[in-house]
Motif scaffolding. Structure first.
Motif, PDB file in Angstrom:
ATOM      1  N   ASN A  28       0.869  -1.166   0.000  1.00  0.00           N
ATOM      2  CA  ASN A  28       0.000   0.000   0.000  1.00  0.00           C
ATOM      3  C   ASN A  28       0.915   1.228   0.000  1.00  0.00           C
ATOM      4  O   ASN A  28       2.127   1.102  -0.129  1.00  0.00           O
ATOM      5  CB  ASN A  28      -0.963  -0.008   1.192  1.00  0.00           C
ATOM      6  N   ARG A  29       0.351   2.379   0.137  1.00  0.00           N
ATOM      7  CA  ARG A  29       1.149   3.608   0.065  1.00  0.00           C
ATOM      8  C   ARG A  29       2.226   3.648   1.149  1.00  0.00           C
ATOM      9  O   ARG A  29       3.357   4.063   0.918  1.00  0.00           O
ATOM     10  CB  ARG A  29       0.234   4.832   0.173  1.00  0.00           C
ATOM     11  N   GLU A  30       1.886   3.207   2.360  1.00  0.00           N
ATOM     12  CA  GLU A  30       2.839   3.212   3.468  1.00  0.00           C
ATOM     13  C   GLU A  30       4.035   2.301   3.160  1.00  0.00           C
ATOM     14  O   GLU A  30       5.184   2.655   3.418  1.00  0.00           O
ATOM     15  CB  GLU A  30       2.147   2.746   4.746  1.00  0.00           C
ATOM     16  N   VAL A  31       3.774   1.130   2.574  1.00  0.00           N
ATOM     17  CA  VAL A  31       4.840   0.189   2.226  1.00  0.00           C
ATOM     18  C   VAL A  31       5.723   0.772   1.124  1.00  0.00           C
ATOM     19  O   VAL A  31       6.952   0.750   1.217  1.00  0.00           O
ATOM     20  CB  VAL A  31       4.260  -1.178   1.793  1.00  0.00           C
ATOM     21  N   VAL A  32       5.111   1.300   0.087  1.00  0.00           N
ATOM     22  CA  VAL A  32       5.870   1.866  -1.030  1.00  0.00           C
ATOM     23  C   VAL A  32       6.733   3.041  -0.560  1.00  0.00           C
ATOM     24  O   VAL A  32       7.910   3.131  -0.895  1.00  0.00           O
ATOM     25  CB  VAL A  32       4.929   2.289  -2.178  1.00  0.00           C
ATOM     26  N   ASP A  33       6.155   3.923   0.251  1.00  0.00           N
ATOM     27  CA  ASP A  33       6.916   5.068   0.761  1.00  0.00           C
ATOM     28  C   ASP A  33       8.058   4.609   1.662  1.00  0.00           C
ATOM     29  O   ASP A  33       9.169   5.138   1.598  1.00  0.00           O
ATOM     30  CB  ASP A  33       6.004   6.029   1.524  1.00  0.00           C
TER      31      ASP A  33
END
Length: 53
Positions: A28-33
């Motif tokens: 998700n966005r948190e993982v990608v960031d």
């Protein structure tokens, strides 16, 4: 709360672990960031070699 991304440097190898077993490590966005931040940290330290598990 546990860290979603765990990164470490061992010698000349950078390790990035996705730590979301309850979500089967889905991205998700948190993982990608977090992953991008881990890579940036390795480049900053001039240790850009990543090991894939």
């Amino acid at each position: 709360m546990s860290q979603v991304i765990i990164s470490e440097v061992i010698g000349k190898v950078g390790l990035i672990h996705i730590n979301r077993p309850e979500m089967m490590n889905v991205q998700n966005r948190e993982v990608v960031d977090g992953f991008a931040a881990g890579v940036d940290a390795f480049v900053e330290k001039r240790k850009p070699v990543l090991k894939h598990h």
